[in-house]
Design a protein around this motif. Structure first.
Motif, PDB file in Angstrom:
ATOM      1  N   ASN A  80       0.823  -1.203   0.000  1.00  0.00           N
ATOM      2  CA  ASN A  80       0.000   0.000   0.000  1.00  0.00           C
ATOM      3  C   ASN A  80       0.860   1.257   0.000  1.00  0.00           C
ATOM      4  O   ASN A  80       0.514   2.266  -0.624  1.00  0.00           O
ATOM      5  CB  ASN A  80      -0.933  -0.010   1.214  1.00  0.00           C
ATOM      6  CG  ASN A  80      -1.967   1.107   1.160  1.00  0.00           C
ATOM      7  OD1 ASN A  80      -1.937   2.036   1.948  1.00  0.00           O
ATOM      8  ND2 ASN A  80      -2.895   1.011   0.217  1.00  0.00           N
ATOM      9  N   GLN A  81       2.019   1.204   0.701  1.00  0.00           N
ATOM     10  CA  GLN A  81       2.938   2.345   0.707  1.00  0.00           C
ATOM     11  C   GLN A  81       3.609   2.533  -0.643  1.00  0.00           C
ATOM     12  O   GLN A  81       4.149   3.601  -0.931  1.00  0.00           O
ATOM     13  CB  GLN A  81       4.000   2.146   1.794  1.00  0.00           C
ATOM     14  CG  GLN A  81       3.494   2.337   3.215  1.00  0.00           C
ATOM     15  CD  GLN A  81       2.993   3.743   3.463  1.00  0.00           C
ATOM     16  OE1 GLN A  81       3.732   4.709   3.300  1.00  0.00           O
ATOM     17  NE2 GLN A  81       1.742   3.867   3.859  1.00  0.00           N
ATOM     18  N   MET A  82       3.587   1.491  -1.467  1.00  0.00           N
ATOM     19  CA  MET A  82       4.101   1.611  -2.832  1.00  0.00           C
ATOM     20  C   MET A  82       3.050   2.220  -3.765  1.00  0.00           C
ATOM     21  O   MET A  82       3.196   2.193  -4.984  1.00  0.00           O
ATOM     22  CB  MET A  82       4.519   0.236  -3.354  1.00  0.00           C
ATOM     23  CG  MET A  82       5.694  -0.377  -2.634  1.00  0.00           C
ATOM     24  SD  MET A  82       6.041  -2.052  -3.223  1.00  0.00           S
ATOM     25  CE  MET A  82       7.348  -2.530  -2.094  1.00  0.00           C
ATOM     26  N   HIS A  83       1.954   2.735  -3.153  1.00  0.00           N
ATOM     27  CA  HIS A  83       0.872   3.405  -3.884  1.00  0.00           C
ATOM     28  C   HIS A  83       0.074   2.442  -4.756  1.00  0.00           C
ATOM     29  O   HIS A  83      -0.521   2.852  -5.766  1.00  0.00           O
ATOM     30  CB  HIS A  83       1.415   4.563  -4.724  1.00  0.00           C
ATOM     31  CG  HIS A  83       2.200   5.575  -3.939  1.00  0.00           C
ATOM     32  ND1 HIS A  83       1.626   6.418  -3.005  1.00  0.00           N
ATOM     33  CD2 HIS A  83       3.532   5.851  -3.913  1.00  0.00           C
ATOM     34  CE1 HIS A  83       2.543   7.189  -2.474  1.00  0.00           C
ATOM     35  NE2 HIS A  83       3.715   6.856  -2.997  1.00  0.00           N
ATOM     36  N   LEU A  84       0.062   1.166  -4.364  1.00  0.00           N
ATOM     37  CA  LEU A  84      -0.803   0.206  -5.036  1.00  0.00           C
ATOM     38  C   LEU A  84      -2.195   0.287  -4.433  1.00  0.00           C
ATOM     39  O   LEU A  84      -2.342   0.631  -3.255  1.00  0.00           O
ATOM     40  CB  LEU A  84      -0.250  -1.218  -4.875  1.00  0.00           C
ATOM     41  CG  LEU A  84       1.111  -1.508  -5.544  1.00  0.00           C
ATOM     42  CD1 LEU A  84       1.544  -2.931  -5.224  1.00  0.00           C
ATOM     43  CD2 LEU A  84       1.045  -1.288  -7.041  1.00  0.00           C
ATOM     44  N   PRO A  85      -3.246  -0.004  -5.194  1.00  0.00           N
ATOM     45  CA  PRO A  85      -4.600  -0.018  -4.630  1.00  0.00           C
ATOM     46  C   PRO A  85      -4.689  -1.004  -3.467  1.00  0.00           C
ATOM     47  O   PRO A  85      -4.006  -2.034  -3.466  1.00  0.00           O
ATOM     48  CB  PRO A  85      -5.469  -0.468  -5.818  1.00  0.00           C
ATOM     49  CG  PRO A  85      -4.669  -0.131  -7.030  1.00  0.00           C
ATOM     50  CD  PRO A  85      -3.230  -0.290  -6.646  1.00  0.00           C
ATOM     51  N   PHE A  86      -5.541  -0.680  -2.506  1.00  0.00           N
ATOM     52  CA  PHE A  86      -5.628  -1.521  -1.306  1.00  0.00           C
ATOM     53  C   PHE A  86      -6.034  -2.949  -1.653  1.00  0.00           C
ATOM     54  O   PHE A  86      -5.475  -3.911  -1.108  1.00  0.00           O
ATOM     55  CB  PHE A  86      -6.624  -0.907  -0.320  1.00  0.00           C
ATOM     56  CG  PHE A  86      -6.764  -1.698   0.949  1.00  0.00           C
ATOM     57  CD1 PHE A  86      -5.764  -1.685   1.910  1.00  0.00           C
ATOM     58  CD2 PHE A  86      -7.891  -2.478   1.192  1.00  0.00           C
ATOM     59  CE1 PHE A  86      -5.880  -2.416   3.077  1.00  0.00           C
ATOM     60  CE2 PHE A  86      -8.015  -3.212   2.351  1.00  0.00           C
ATOM     61  CZ  PHE A  86      -7.009  -3.176   3.298  1.00  0.00           C
ATOM     62  N   TRP A  87      -7.003  -3.113  -2.574  1.00  0.00           N
ATOM     63  CA  TRP A  87      -7.456  -4.456  -2.924  1.00  0.00           C
ATOM     64  C   TRP A  87      -6.339  -5.268  -3.566  1.00  0.00           C
ATOM     65  O   TRP A  87      -6.205  -6.474  -3.322  1.00  0.00           O
ATOM     66  CB  TRP A  87      -8.656  -4.392  -3.865  1.00  0.00           C
ATOM     67  CG  TRP A  87      -8.368  -3.725  -5.188  1.00  0.00           C
ATOM     68  CD1 TRP A  87      -8.515  -2.410  -5.488  1.00  0.00           C
ATOM     69  CD2 TRP A  87      -7.867  -4.360  -6.381  1.00  0.00           C
ATOM     70  NE1 TRP A  87      -8.146  -2.161  -6.782  1.00  0.00           N
ATOM     71  CE2 TRP A  87      -7.751  -3.349  -7.360  1.00  0.00           C
ATOM     72  CE3 TRP A  87      -7.531  -5.663  -6.703  1.00  0.00           C
ATOM     73  CZ2 TRP A  87      -7.285  -3.613  -8.647  1.00  0.00           C
ATOM     74  CZ3 TRP A  87      -7.070  -5.930  -7.992  1.00  0.00           C
ATOM     75  CH2 TRP A  87      -6.953  -4.918  -8.938  1.00  0.00           C
ATOM     76  N   LEU A  88      -5.477  -4.594  -4.356  1.00  0.00           N
ATOM     77  CA  LEU A  88      -4.349  -5.283  -4.967  1.00  0.00           C
ATOM     78  C   LEU A  88      -3.297  -5.641  -3.919  1.00  0.00           C
ATOM     79  O   LEU A  88      -2.674  -6.716  -3.984  1.00  0.00           O
ATOM     80  CB  LEU A  88      -3.733  -4.410  -6.059  1.00  0.00           C
ATOM     81  CG  LEU A  88      -2.541  -5.009  -6.827  1.00  0.00           C
ATOM     82  CD1 LEU A  88      -2.936  -6.334  -7.477  1.00  0.00           C
ATOM     83  CD2 LEU A  88      -2.023  -4.014  -7.868  1.00  0.00           C
ATOM     84  N   ALA A  89      -3.102  -4.735  -2.937  1.00  0.00           N
ATOM     85  CA  ALA A  89      -2.148  -5.009  -1.862  1.00  0.00           C
ATOM     86  C   ALA A  89      -2.571  -6.242  -1.062  1.00  0.00           C
ATOM     87  O   ALA A  89      -1.732  -7.060  -0.668  1.00  0.00           O
ATOM     88  CB  ALA A  89      -2.029  -3.788  -0.942  1.00  0.00           C
ATOM     89  N   VAL A  90      -3.878  -6.381  -0.825  1.00  0.00           N
ATOM     90  CA  VAL A  90      -4.380  -7.550  -0.092  1.00  0.00           C
ATOM     91  C   VAL A  90      -4.127  -8.838  -0.877  1.00  0.00           C
ATOM     92  O   VAL A  90      -3.665  -9.844  -0.334  1.00  0.00           O
ATOM     93  CB  VAL A  90      -5.884  -7.379   0.217  1.00  0.00           C
ATOM     94  CG1 VAL A  90      -6.453  -8.667   0.799  1.00  0.00           C
ATOM     95  CG2 VAL A  90      -6.109  -6.225   1.180  1.00  0.00           C
ATOM     96  N   ILE A  91      -4.415  -8.804  -2.188  1.00  0.00           N
ATOM     97  CA  ILE A  91      -4.216  -9.996  -3.025  1.00  0.00           C
ATOM     98  C   ILE A  91      -2.737 -10.394  -3.064  1.00  0.00           C
ATOM     99  O   ILE A  91      -2.377 -11.574  -2.914  1.00  0.00           O
ATOM    100  CB  ILE A  91      -4.750  -9.738  -4.451  1.00  0.00           C
ATOM    101  CG1 ILE A  91      -6.269  -9.567  -4.423  1.00  0.00           C
ATOM    102  CG2 ILE A  91      -4.362 -10.883  -5.382  1.00  0.00           C
ATOM    103  CD1 ILE A  91      -6.874  -9.219  -5.766  1.00  0.00           C
ATOM    104  N   LEU A  92      -1.858  -9.409  -3.255  1.00  0.00           N
ATOM    105  CA  LEU A  92      -0.424  -9.692  -3.287  1.00  0.00           C
ATOM    106  C   LEU A  92       0.071 -10.211  -1.942  1.00  0.00           C
ATOM    107  O   LEU A  92       0.964 -11.066  -1.885  1.00  0.00           O
ATOM    108  CB  LEU A  92       0.347  -8.434  -3.689  1.00  0.00           C
ATOM    109  CG  LEU A  92       0.140  -7.945  -5.128  1.00  0.00           C
ATOM    110  CD1 LEU A  92       0.906  -6.648  -5.357  1.00  0.00           C
ATOM    111  CD2 LEU A  92       0.579  -9.008  -6.125  1.00  0.00           C
ATOM    112  N   ALA A  93      -0.512  -9.690  -0.843  1.00  0.00           N
ATOM    113  CA  ALA A  93      -0.107 -10.157   0.482  1.00  0.00           C
ATOM    114  C   ALA A  93      -0.506 -11.612   0.693  1.00  0.00           C
ATOM    115  O   ALA A  93       0.248 -12.403   1.276  1.00  0.00           O
ATOM    116  CB  ALA A  93      -0.736  -9.273   1.559  1.00  0.00           C
ATOM    117  N   VAL A  94      -1.695 -11.989   0.210  1.00  0.00           N
ATOM    118  CA  VAL A  94      -2.134 -13.389   0.315  1.00  0.00           C
ATOM    119  C   VAL A  94      -1.201 -14.297  -0.483  1.00  0.00           C
ATOM    120  O   VAL A  94      -0.782 -15.362  -0.013  1.00  0.00           O
ATOM    121  CB  VAL A  94      -3.588 -13.532  -0.170  1.00  0.00           C
ATOM    122  CG1 VAL A  94      -3.974 -15.007  -0.256  1.00  0.00           C
ATOM    123  CG2 VAL A  94      -4.542 -12.790   0.763  1.00  0.00           C
TER     124      VAL A  94
END
Length: 213
Positions: free
Chosen positions: A189-203
């Motif tokens: 998210n700090q890399m300015h990615l959308p929150f929903w994308l940050a969640v998917i990448l984190a999973v």
């Protein structure tokens, strides 16, 4: 394995762009070094400029602690015990032209809650109205916060139970895996990615890291 996780988390936090705003450290009063508990805050005007030289007093029973805000607007009062204190800002020491916001309670009662440092914020500025929360609003906020934290614990517990039930082994890195998920979401998210994308990448990242283990 713990060192691998620590290195990964450190790398992600370094890569993530840091916030441009910096928060100055509070200026301690003479009594602040005598006690492990403290009440502190920052005084800033509506233009975000620090307000130095303002007197703040904390009172509880026979104890009275007084300090002045420093050049950066920060102040700290050391207190002997945790509990409820009356914090008062001496409005006569405010610089000319600066007044507390309309509705700002002063003095105000504050209570420690599972922390050794209690932060108190005073709001300044014309046209700013501070709305005091009532009991039911505070109760609702605490219920929502408690429910969110309880669901987080339940989710972590279900995962740990599922791993033990299917493998017969206890995953001692389960807490680190849960933390890694939060760190990954924060970093993406700090890399300015959308929150929903940050969640998917984190999973995905958590799954890959678990597979490596």
């Amino acid at each position: 394995m713990g060192s691998v996780f620590a290195a990964t988390a450190a790398l992600l936090l370094i890569v993530a762009p840091a916030s441009s705003a910096t928060t100055p450290s509070p200026t301690p009063s003479p009594s602040a070094t005598q006690f492990t508990n403290s009440i502190s805050g920052f005084l800033r005007g509506d233009d975000r400029a620090p307000i130095p030289g303002v007197t703040i007093t904390a009172t509880s029973g026979d104890f009275t602690g007084t300090t002045k805000s420093g050049a950066n607007g920060a102040w700290t009062i050391g207190v002997p015990t945790q509990g409820t204190y009356e914090v008062k800002l001496d409005e006569s020491t405010l610089p000319q032209g600066i007044k507390l916001a309309e509705g700002q309670e002063n003095p105000r009662n504050v209570t420690f809650s599972q922390t050794s440092n209690l932060s108190v914020i005073f709001t300044f500025g014309k046209g700013i109205v501070v709305e005091q929360q009532n009991f039911m609003q505070n109760l609702l906020n605490r219920l929502v916060a408690g429910l969110s934290f309880g669901l987080l614990l339940a989710l972590a517990s279900v995962g740990l139970s599922l791993i033990f039930g299917t493998t017969g082994l206890t995953n001692f890195a389960h807490g680190e895996m849960v933390t890694l998920g939060a760190v990954l979401v924060f970093a993406f998210n700090q890399m300015h990615l959308p929150f929903w994308l940050a969640v998917i990448l984190a999973v995905i990242g958590g799954g890959l890291f678990g597979y490596v283990q």
